[in-house]
Design a protein around this motif. Structure first.
Motif, mmCIF file in Angstrom:
data_model
loop_
_atom_site.group_PDB
_atom_site.id
_atom_site.type_symbol
_atom_site.label_atom_id
_atom_site.label_comp_id
_atom_site.label_asym_id
_atom_site.label_seq_id
_atom_site.Cartn_x
_atom_site.Cartn_y
_atom_site.Cartn_z
ATOM 1 N N ASN A 212 0.825 -1.208 0.000
ATOM 2 C CA ASN A 212 0.000 0.000 0.000
ATOM 3 C C ASN A 212 0.862 1.262 0.000
ATOM 4 N N ARG A 213 0.174 2.394 -0.067
ATOM 5 C CA ARG A 213 0.862 3.674 -0.180
ATOM 6 C C ARG A 213 1.700 3.984 1.065
ATOM 7 N N ALA A 214 1.183 3.605 2.262
ATOM 8 C CA ALA A 214 1.917 3.897 3.497
ATOM 9 C C ALA A 214 3.284 3.220 3.503
ATOM 10 N N LEU A 215 3.362 1.976 3.019
ATOM 11 C CA LEU A 215 4.649 1.277 2.979
ATOM 12 C C LEU A 215 5.582 1.937 1.970
ATOM 13 N N CYS A 216 5.029 2.370 0.844
ATOM 14 C CA CYS A 216 5.854 3.061 -0.153
ATOM 15 C C CYS A 216 6.451 4.331 0.445
ATOM 16 N N GLU A 217 5.629 5.096 1.146
ATOM 17 C CA GLU A 217 6.124 6.332 1.762
ATOM 18 C C GLU A 217 7.122 6.028 2.871
ATOM 19 N N MET A 218 6.896 4.925 3.590
ATOM 20 C CA MET A 218 7.786 4.571 4.688
ATOM 21 C C MET A 218 9.191 4.238 4.185
ATOM 22 N N LEU A 219 9.256 3.494 3.050
ATOM 23 C CA LEU A 219 10.548 3.017 2.553
ATOM 24 C C LEU A 219 11.096 3.855 1.407
ATOM 25 N N GLY A 220 10.313 4.794 0.892
ATOM 26 C CA GLY A 220 10.813 5.693 -0.146
ATOM 27 C C GLY A 220 10.805 5.120 -1.548
ATOM 28 N N TYR A 221 10.142 3.998 -1.781
ATOM 29 C CA TYR A 221 10.075 3.371 -3.102
ATOM 30 C C TYR A 221 8.662 3.483 -3.655
ATOM 31 N N THR A 222 8.535 3.299 -4.961
ATOM 32 C CA THR A 222 7.221 3.164 -5.569
ATOM 33 C C THR A 222 6.725 1.728 -5.382
ATOM 34 N N GLY A 223 5.416 1.523 -5.615
ATOM 35 C CA GLY A 223 4.861 0.189 -5.473
ATOM 36 C C GLY A 223 5.539 -0.837 -6.358
ATOM 37 N N GLU A 225 8.493 -0.823 -7.604
ATOM 38 C CA GLU A 225 9.872 -1.042 -7.142
ATOM 39 C C GLU A 225 9.896 -1.988 -5.946
ATOM 40 N N LEU A 226 8.956 -1.802 -5.015
ATOM 41 C CA LEU A 226 8.910 -2.686 -3.850
ATOM 42 C C LEU A 226 8.594 -4.118 -4.250
ATOM 43 N N LEU A 227 7.626 -4.285 -5.165
ATOM 44 C CA LEU A 227 7.261 -5.637 -5.591
ATOM 45 C C LEU A 227 8.420 -6.316 -6.314
ATOM 46 N N ALA A 228 9.205 -5.527 -7.062
ATOM 47 C CA ALA A 228 10.340 -6.098 -7.785
ATOM 48 C C ALA A 228 11.475 -6.482 -6.836
ATOM 49 N N MET A 229 11.677 -5.708 -5.759
ATOM 50 C CA MET A 229 12.785 -5.984 -4.834
ATOM 51 C C MET A 229 12.464 -7.134 -3.884
ATOM 52 N N GLY A 230 11.270 -7.140 -3.317
ATOM 53 C CA GLY A 230 10.909 -8.197 -2.389
ATOM 54 C C GLY A 230 11.425 -7.945 -0.986
ATOM 55 N N CYS A 231 11.114 -8.882 -0.105
ATOM 56 C CA CYS A 231 11.361 -8.701 1.321
ATOM 57 C C CYS A 231 12.840 -8.687 1.688
ATOM 58 N N LEU A 232 13.596 -9.674 1.212
ATOM 59 C CA LEU A 232 14.971 -9.852 1.693
ATOM 60 C C LEU A 232 15.872 -8.698 1.306
ATOM 61 N N LYS A 233 15.703 -8.147 0.103
ATOM 62 C CA LYS A 233 16.544 -7.025 -0.319
ATOM 63 C C LYS A 233 16.249 -5.767 0.485
ATOM 64 N N LEU A 234 15.057 -5.682 1.063
ATOM 65 C CA LEU A 234 14.680 -4.504 1.838
ATOM 66 C C LEU A 234 14.964 -4.673 3.323
ATOM 67 N N THR A 235 15.362 -5.889 3.731
ATOM 68 C CA THR A 235 15.628 -6.166 5.142
ATOM 69 C C THR A 235 17.089 -5.887 5.476
ATOM 70 N N HIS A 236 17.314 -5.314 6.661
ATOM 71 C CA HIS A 236 18.680 -5.054 7.127
ATOM 72 C C HIS A 236 19.450 -6.377 7.200
ATOM 73 N N PRO A 237 20.701 -6.412 6.741
ATOM 74 C CA PRO A 237 21.456 -7.684 6.729
ATOM 75 C C PRO A 237 21.473 -8.406 8.066
ATOM 76 N N ASP A 238 21.526 -7.671 9.174
ATOM 77 C CA ASP A 238 21.578 -8.316 10.487
ATOM 78 C C ASP A 238 20.264 -8.978 10.870
ATOM 79 N N ASP A 239 19.175 -8.637 10.183
ATOM 80 C CA ASP A 239 17.863 -9.183 10.527
ATOM 81 C C ASP A 239 17.357 -10.204 9.510
ATOM 82 N N VAL A 240 18.156 -10.501 8.487
ATOM 83 C CA VAL A 240 17.694 -11.398 7.422
ATOM 84 C C VAL A 240 17.449 -12.808 7.961
ATOM 85 N N ASP A 241 18.389 -13.354 8.728
ATOM 86 C CA ASP A 241 18.260 -14.735 9.211
ATOM 87 C C ASP A 241 16.996 -14.915 10.057
ATOM 88 N N ASN A 242 16.746 -13.962 10.948
ATOM 89 C CA ASN A 242 15.562 -14.062 11.797
ATOM 90 C C ASN A 242 14.286 -13.984 10.969
#
Length: 531
Positions: A212-223, A225-242
């Motif tokens: 949704n729009r709130a997530l786009c505004e939160m992370l600074g990407y368009t919709g 772009e977010l769908l193309a990147m996915g979860c893991l690329k947007l997650t901080h490296p230290d939090d990926v395993d968890n």
């Protein structure tokens, strides 16, 4: 059939009187026999025809019954869309008896807005000569409106050129349900799109399907772009395993939801702290599974908590510094009282002793007053010693903390009339700890015994000290009136708070527990680290 006819003839001749063979020539007898066989065959054929006709009539009646009582409507129309035949279901759908439907134009029952749909259906049917279907809104009686799925095919082989056979299936409930589902989906999309929290819809392989729009505004990407990147690329490296671990447990069905704190990466590179709440949902068919994630930005809250924790840590350090300063001041005052005031009192006592001796030699006129002065001086000396002991017991510095603990328990119990029992194993007595921890142990015991004497109404106090691995465990238990569990948890007196802070300064902790008779204090104090 002929064999059956000949058999019947033989049985018939056997039952009748035989004719004279001499009166009729053989050729005539053969002709008569052939005629008789043919008559029997004709009778048998007539019987079969009558049976077939009866079966046909039964089949026709059954077909008519099935046709009329079929769960879907059947209508036949001529080339001008005039109804020729209909079954009972069709007449019930249109709210008109079958005999009155014949001769009525079918378009009379179609809503005006759907007339063109029916017209294009006929044109397509005539042009392509292949069955086709449409959804029509029709009227029943005066005001009732319902929806049907109309399936049409040409039927000129039975009804003439241009005749159309219609199958009407009432889909009103399905249409209403679909409309409600569509409205629900629209509301859901509206809620998701306008939600203040970030929203994610993903499949069970972890691929994001909707944001949704709130997530786009939160992370600074368009919709996209977010769908193309996915979860893991947007997650901080230290939090990926968890994140992967919880995601796999969710996808496998081990858990149905989870809630974790994690960091996402903003488009400009900085980290955003968020709470991700994910849960599985079933699709419209009930078979496909997806998960919905809600992302709440807690960066401001996290920063405030970090600042608050830093403030608390500074406060703890300040309290620890104050305790060190206070302890140092106690030592200084105790030393000065011992050295300065003690020397003065000793000197005064010496002068009074000399004066008492001189007075005795001169007749003893001042002896009573001098003896009273010496007694008062002894009282003052004892009071100074008590104050010095309270400020900083000398046994703590001279004999060590374990002897100081035993001595203090005995002193307090003797003054308060309590029975005491102290158990410190020999291996613990040989343990050497630094002065600050020694002071902390002694002061915590001192405060605990003060509370027992003032509030517990106890008759016995037990002190147990032991050590294991890299920590010291001290237990102080009384048999007094005790405190309920809630009071022990919420107790906020300065004495209890001071004990907790002393223990926390060294990385330890204190628990207060209500036991069968009285209260139990348990202190865990690390031997190293924490300060």
């Amino acid at each position: 059939m002929r064999q059956h006819a000949e058999l019947r003839l033989k049985l018939k001749q056997a039952a009748s009187k035989p004719l004279s063979q001499e009166r009729c020539p053989a050729s005539l007898q053969a002709a008569q026999r052939e005629v008789s066989v043919r008559e029997i065959e004709l009778d048998m054929q007539n019987d079969e025809l009558r049976a077939a006709q009866a079966a046909l009539e039964n089949t026709g009646e059954l077909f008519n019954r099935l046709y009329d009582q079929a769960p879907i409507g059947y209508i036949s129309m001529d080339a001008h869309s005039i109804i020729m035949h209909s079954n009972l279901t069709a007449s019930a759908l249109l709210g008109t008896p079958p005999e009155m439907l014949s001769g009525q134009p079918f378009t009379r029952f179609i809503l005006p807005d759907d007339q063109d749909i029916f017209y294009f259906l006929r044109q397509r049917l005539l042009d392509r000569n292949t069955p086709c279907s449409v959804v029509l809104r029709m009227k029943k009686g005066v005001g009732d409106v319902f929806s049907v799925m109309a399936e049409a095919k040409l039927g000129q082989e039975h009804f003439g050129p241009g005749a159309v056979l219609l199958v009407l299936n009432d889909i009103t409930e399905r249409t209403v349900a679909a409309a409600q589902l569509h409205a629900s989906e629209e509301r859901f999309r509206g809620v998701v799109e306008n939600a203040s929290l970030g929203m994610i819809m993903a499949d069970m392989q972890g691929r994001w399907l909707t944001v949704n729009r709130a997530l786009c505004e939160m992370l600074g990407y368009t919709g996209p772009e977010l769908l193309a990147m996915g979860c893991l690329k947007l997650t901080h490296p230290d939090d990926v395993d968890n994140s992967v671990q919880f995601g796999q447990r969710l996808y496998s069905g081990e858990i149905s939801n989870y809630r974790i704190e994690k960091r996402y990466l903003h488009k400009d590179g900085h980290a955003i702290w968020a709470i991700l709440s994910a849960t599985t949902v079933c699709g419209a068919t009930g078979l496909t599974r997806q998960y919905v994630g809600m992302v709440e930005d807690i960066s401001v809250r996290k920063l405030a908590l970090e600042k608050l924790e830093q403030s608390h840590e500074k406060l703890r350090q300040f309290i620890a510094h104050q305790e060190r300063v206070k302890e140092g001041e106690r030592i200084r005052i105790a030393r000065e009282m011992h050295d300065e005031l003690g020397s003065v009192l000793t000197g005064v006592k010496a002068h009074l002793s000399v004066a008492l001796i001189h007075d005795q030699r001169n007749g003893g006129t001042l002896q009573a007053r001098l003896e009273d002065a010496c007694s008062l001086l002894d009282t003052a000396t004892a009071a100074v010693r008590t104050v010095i002991t309270e400020l900083r017991p000398s046994v703590l510095d001279q004999l060590g903390v374990w002897a100081a603990l035993e001595w203090h328990v005995e002193e307090v119990c003797a003054r308060a009339g309590l029975i005491c029992h102290t158990h410190i194993p020999p291996e613990t007595v040989l343990l050497e700890i630094d002065p600050e921890r020694s002071t902390a142990l002694f002061r915590i015991l001192q405060e605990a015994l003060t509370n027992v004497v003032r509030h517990a109404g106890a008759t016995r106090v037990d002190l147990r000290v032991s050590h294991a691995y890299s920590s010291i465990r001290m237990e102080v238990q009384d048999d007094g009136k005790g405190m309920d569990s809630e009071s022990l948890v919420t107790a906020n007196s300065w004495g209890l708070a001071g004990m907790r802070e002393r223990a926390r300064h060294f990385g330890g902790g204190i628990r207060f527990m209500a036991v069968a008779h009285g209260t139990l204090l348990v202190l865990q104090l690390p031997i190293r680290g924490g300060a």
